[in-house]
Design an enzyme around this catalytic site. Sequence first.
Site, PDB file in Angstrom:
ATOM      1  N   ASP A 130       0.811  -1.219   0.000  1.00 10.37           N
ATOM      2  CA  ASP A 130       0.000   0.000   0.000  1.00 10.37           C
ATOM      3  C   ASP A 130       0.846   1.272   0.000  1.00 10.37           C
ATOM      4  O   ASP A 130       0.311   2.374  -0.038  1.00 10.37           O
ATOM      5  CB  ASP A 130      -0.938  -0.007   1.222  1.00 10.37           C
ATOM      6  CG  ASP A 130      -1.972   1.099   1.184  1.00 10.37           C
ATOM      7  OD1 ASP A 130      -2.515   1.369   0.090  1.00 10.37           O
ATOM      8  OD2 ASP A 130      -2.242   1.706   2.238  1.00 10.37           O
ATOM      9  N   GLN A 167      -5.172  -1.849  -6.967  1.00 10.69           N
ATOM     10  CA  GLN A 167      -5.761  -0.905  -6.018  1.00 10.69           C
ATOM     11  C   GLN A 167      -6.370   0.273  -6.753  1.00 10.69           C
ATOM     12  O   GLN A 167      -5.811   0.755  -7.738  1.00 10.69           O
ATOM     13  CB  GLN A 167      -4.698  -0.379  -5.046  1.00 10.69           C
ATOM     14  CG  GLN A 167      -5.250   0.589  -4.001  1.00 10.69           C
ATOM     15  CD  GLN A 167      -4.154   1.131  -3.091  1.00 10.69           C
ATOM     16  OE1 GLN A 167      -3.653   2.226  -3.311  1.00 10.69           O
ATOM     17  NE2 GLN A 167      -3.783   0.364  -2.081  1.00 10.69           N
ATOM     18  N   SER A 174      -6.577   5.384  -0.284  1.00  8.33           N
ATOM     19  CA  SER A 174      -6.917   4.097  -0.885  1.00  8.33           C
ATOM     20  C   SER A 174      -8.409   3.826  -0.713  1.00  8.33           C
ATOM     21  O   SER A 174      -8.990   4.099   0.343  1.00  8.33           O
ATOM     22  CB  SER A 174      -6.123   2.974  -0.224  1.00  8.33           C
ATOM     23  OG  SER A 174      -4.732   3.211  -0.299  1.00  8.33           O
TER      24      SER A 174
END
Length: 299
Positions: A211, A286, A236
């Site tokens: 991430d 993502q 995110s």
Amino acid sequence: MSPDDSPDALEDLLDLLDLERIEEDIFRGPSRSAIVPRVFGGQVAAQALVAAGRTVAADRTAHSLHAYFLRAGDPDAPIVYTVDRIRDGRSFTSRRVVAIQHGQPIFHLSASFHTDEDGLEHQSEMPAVPDPETLPTAAESLPEYAGVVGQGVVDRLLKARAAVDLRYVDTPPYGSVGERREPRSRVWFRTAGKLTDDPLLHLCLATYVSDMTLLDPVLLAHGRGGWMTGDVVGASLDHAMWFHRPFRADEWLLYDQMSPTSHGGRGLGQARIFTRDGRLAVSVVQEGVIRVPHEPHDD
């Protein structure tokens, strides 16, 4: 942050992932502030995978996870993870995890675990990149950008990533603001110290790191520096990973990231994680909110 701090930083990260079991399928994990004043999304995803994995038989390893970030996490409060045992089949095990703070869900994850078996075999080739030892460490490269992002940001970033040795193959977004580039970014990473042989731990640490930089290619396509330069704000939205082959997070992994599109205030990042010897270990996708702050208008 000096290299001598890295072992302590890794130990702190491992403590962060060592959840307390408060009921059979309920766990509690500590929080800490990320570079920005909220819980780092990779921390919540990794902790949720720890919670799921601790309810699964040892002969099954995670092969995929799908997650949504619902609310910003409070770094000053612990996070409670409730695990729902969806299914225990002959070959696959499914779990659903909800992360809760202040009585509200902030994140939820679905994960699937699989017993090892033989099957068809093929994979994409690993791109040719310089060896990680030839690239500057964060401690060597980040101070070069202090004039762009500020010394305070550099210090916070070094502290936040001290547990991970992350080295950019290409110039990061904050190093080429205003220059539109191919929406692709590659970094080598490994933990700043050795880990135990627990396969779940290696999966969780790769989840944590995944991430950190996945939306960099979106910024590169538009010559934006990201939160570090203040020319975009974002977070995110969702995160998916597929674990294809065994790997160790304390050995060099290449994170090859790209972005096929951005539109409507959202950007998409896609990536592959290769082991140093070229095995495709993980695929990652993502989507994130990426907004350009409005310029002030003269009245």
